[in-house]
Design an enzyme around this catalytic site. Sequence first.
Site, PDB file in Angstrom:
ATOM      1  N   CYS A 191      44.364  39.525  34.774  1.00 13.75           N
ATOM      2  CA  CYS A 191      43.657  39.112  33.553  1.00 13.75           C
ATOM      3  C   CYS A 191      42.148  39.253  33.777  1.00 13.75           C
ATOM      4  O   CYS A 191      41.690  39.561  34.884  1.00 13.75           O
ATOM      5  CB  CYS A 191      44.031  37.677  33.188  1.00 13.75           C
ATOM      6  SG  CYS A 191      43.275  36.464  34.276  1.00 13.75           S
ATOM      7  N   CYS A 221      40.783  37.011  36.570  1.00 13.33           N
ATOM      8  CA  CYS A 221      41.142  37.489  37.913  1.00 13.33           C
ATOM      9  C   CYS A 221      40.348  38.739  38.263  1.00 13.33           C
ATOM     10  O   CYS A 221      39.944  38.905  39.426  1.00 13.33           O
ATOM     11  CB  CYS A 221      42.640  37.738  38.008  1.00 13.33           C
ATOM     12  SG  CYS A 221      43.565  36.197  38.051  1.00 13.33           S
ATOM     13  N   HIS A 278      46.069  31.329  39.021  1.00 13.08           N
ATOM     14  CA  HIS A 278      46.686  32.651  38.995  1.00 13.08           C
ATOM     15  C   HIS A 278      46.957  33.162  40.413  1.00 13.08           C
ATOM     16  O   HIS A 278      46.300  32.757  41.382  1.00 13.08           O
ATOM     17  CB  HIS A 278      45.795  33.621  38.218  1.00 13.08           C
ATOM     18  CG  HIS A 278      45.794  33.334  36.741  1.00 13.08           C
ATOM     19  ND1 HIS A 278      45.266  34.186  35.802  1.00 13.08           N
ATOM     20  CD2 HIS A 278      46.285  32.268  36.055  1.00 13.08           C
ATOM     21  CE1 HIS A 278      45.434  33.666  34.593  1.00 13.08           C
ATOM     22  NE2 HIS A 278      46.034  32.500  34.722  1.00 13.08           N
ATOM     23  N   GLU A 290      46.313  35.905  41.858  1.00 11.08           N
ATOM     24  CA  GLU A 290      45.185  36.587  42.514  1.00 11.08           C
ATOM     25  C   GLU A 290      44.222  35.554  43.107  1.00 11.08           C
ATOM     26  O   GLU A 290      43.727  35.720  44.224  1.00 11.08           O
ATOM     27  CB  GLU A 290      44.433  37.468  41.502  1.00 11.08           C
ATOM     28  CG  GLU A 290      45.282  38.577  40.893  1.00 11.08           C
ATOM     29  CD  GLU A 290      46.002  38.178  39.616  1.00 11.08           C
ATOM     30  OE1 GLU A 290      46.404  37.001  39.480  1.00 11.08           O
ATOM     31  OE2 GLU A 290      46.183  39.049  38.752  1.00 11.08           O
TER      32      GLU A 290
HETATM   33  O1  LIG Z   1      46.098  37.680  36.118  1.00 10.86           O
HETATM   34  C1  LIG Z   1      47.057  36.905  35.933  1.00 10.86           C
HETATM   35  C2  LIG Z   1      47.515  36.596  34.669  1.00 10.86           C
HETATM   36  C3  LIG Z   1      48.467  35.641  34.531  1.00 10.86           C
HETATM   37  N1  LIG Z   1      48.973  35.004  35.603  1.00 10.86           N
HETATM   38  C4  LIG Z   1      49.962  33.942  35.421  1.00 10.86           C
HETATM   39  C5  LIG Z   1      49.471  32.757  34.649  1.00 10.86           C
HETATM   40  C6  LIG Z   1      50.721  32.227  34.012  1.00 10.86           C
HETATM   41  O2  LIG Z   1      51.363  31.355  34.948  1.00 10.86           O
HETATM   42  C7  LIG Z   1      51.567  33.477  33.818  1.00 10.86           C
HETATM   43  C8  LIG Z   1      51.515  34.012  32.403  1.00 10.86           C
HETATM   44  O3  LIG Z   1      52.341  33.243  31.594  1.00 10.86           O
HETATM   45  P1  LIG Z   1      52.881  33.754  30.176  1.00 10.86           P
HETATM   46  O4  LIG Z   1      53.939  32.762  29.809  1.00 10.86           O
HETATM   47  O5  LIG Z   1      53.445  35.129  30.359  1.00 10.86           O
HETATM   48  O6  LIG Z   1      51.727  33.742  29.229  1.00 10.86           O
HETATM   49  O7  LIG Z   1      51.047  34.462  34.669  1.00 10.86           O
HETATM   50  C9  LIG Z   1      48.568  35.338  36.861  1.00 10.86           C
HETATM   51  O8  LIG Z   1      49.039  34.784  37.879  1.00 10.86           O
HETATM   52  N2  LIG Z   1      47.625  36.305  36.999  1.00 10.86           N
HETATM   53 ZN   LIG Z   2      44.434  36.005  36.058  1.00  8.95          ZN
END
Ligand SMILES: O=c1ccn([C@H]2C[C@H](O)[C@@H](COP(=O)(O)O)O2)c(=O)[nH]1
Ligand SMILES: [Zn+2]
Length: 176
Positions: free
Chosen positions: A123, A126, A97, A99
């Site tokens: 998320c 993170c 991710h 972060e």
């Molecule tokens: O905290 C976060 C949450 C998600 N991400 C990234 C991880 C994935 O590459 C995308 C999410 O993909 P979806 O197709 O929208 O489910 O976002 C992040 O970097 N940081």
């Molecule tokens: Zn995340």
Amino acid sequence: SKIWHNNTTTIHGATDYPPIKREDILESAQYFMGVALLAAQRSRDPSTQVGACIVNEEKKIVGVGYNGMPNGCGDDTLPWRRSGDSPVETKYFYVCHAELNAIMNKNSADLKGCTIYVTLFPCNECSKLLIQAGIKNVIYLSDKYHDDEKTVASRRMLDLAGIPYQNSFVRMKAVG
Ligand SMILES: O=c1ccn([C@H]2C[C@H](O)[C@@H](COP(=O)(O)O)O2)c(=O)[nH]1
Ligand SMILES: [Zn+2]
């Protein structure tokens, strides 16, 4: 050519003197979110590109990252799809991710007291990292997964840890 007098200095040939300080500059919050948005443009994720920019208490950028596959794993080897026969065939088991990458890319000893500008609400995983790293403020842009369980858990942890999160609507303006 014109000759301008600036108390002690004489400037020959200047066409735009005396200089007028520009007031209509990009605000720092817009600048940092702009950096996060630019970083997001580096992501190879076809559906969601995320960028993060960590800023210290002196308003200096100390880490930038975007979501991508782990170093050395190759962007074309691991899957980018969102669903498949098995989770092993989706991106979710592999992608780092934004972060996480911003924290790992830090150019300072620690991130205590820093603010993170991130283009998507962090998320739960993170938020754990942000809390443990000592980050004290979260500014985010998109909250498209607001009702997902992971985001609910994320807010719960940030609330308990006393880390405020604010939505930032950035209007990027041309810099001329
Ligand atoms: O905290 C976060 C949450 C998600 N991400 C990234 C991880 C994935 O590459 C995308 C999410 O993909 P979806 O197709 O929208 O489910 O976002 C992040 O970097 N940081
Ligand atoms: Zn995340």
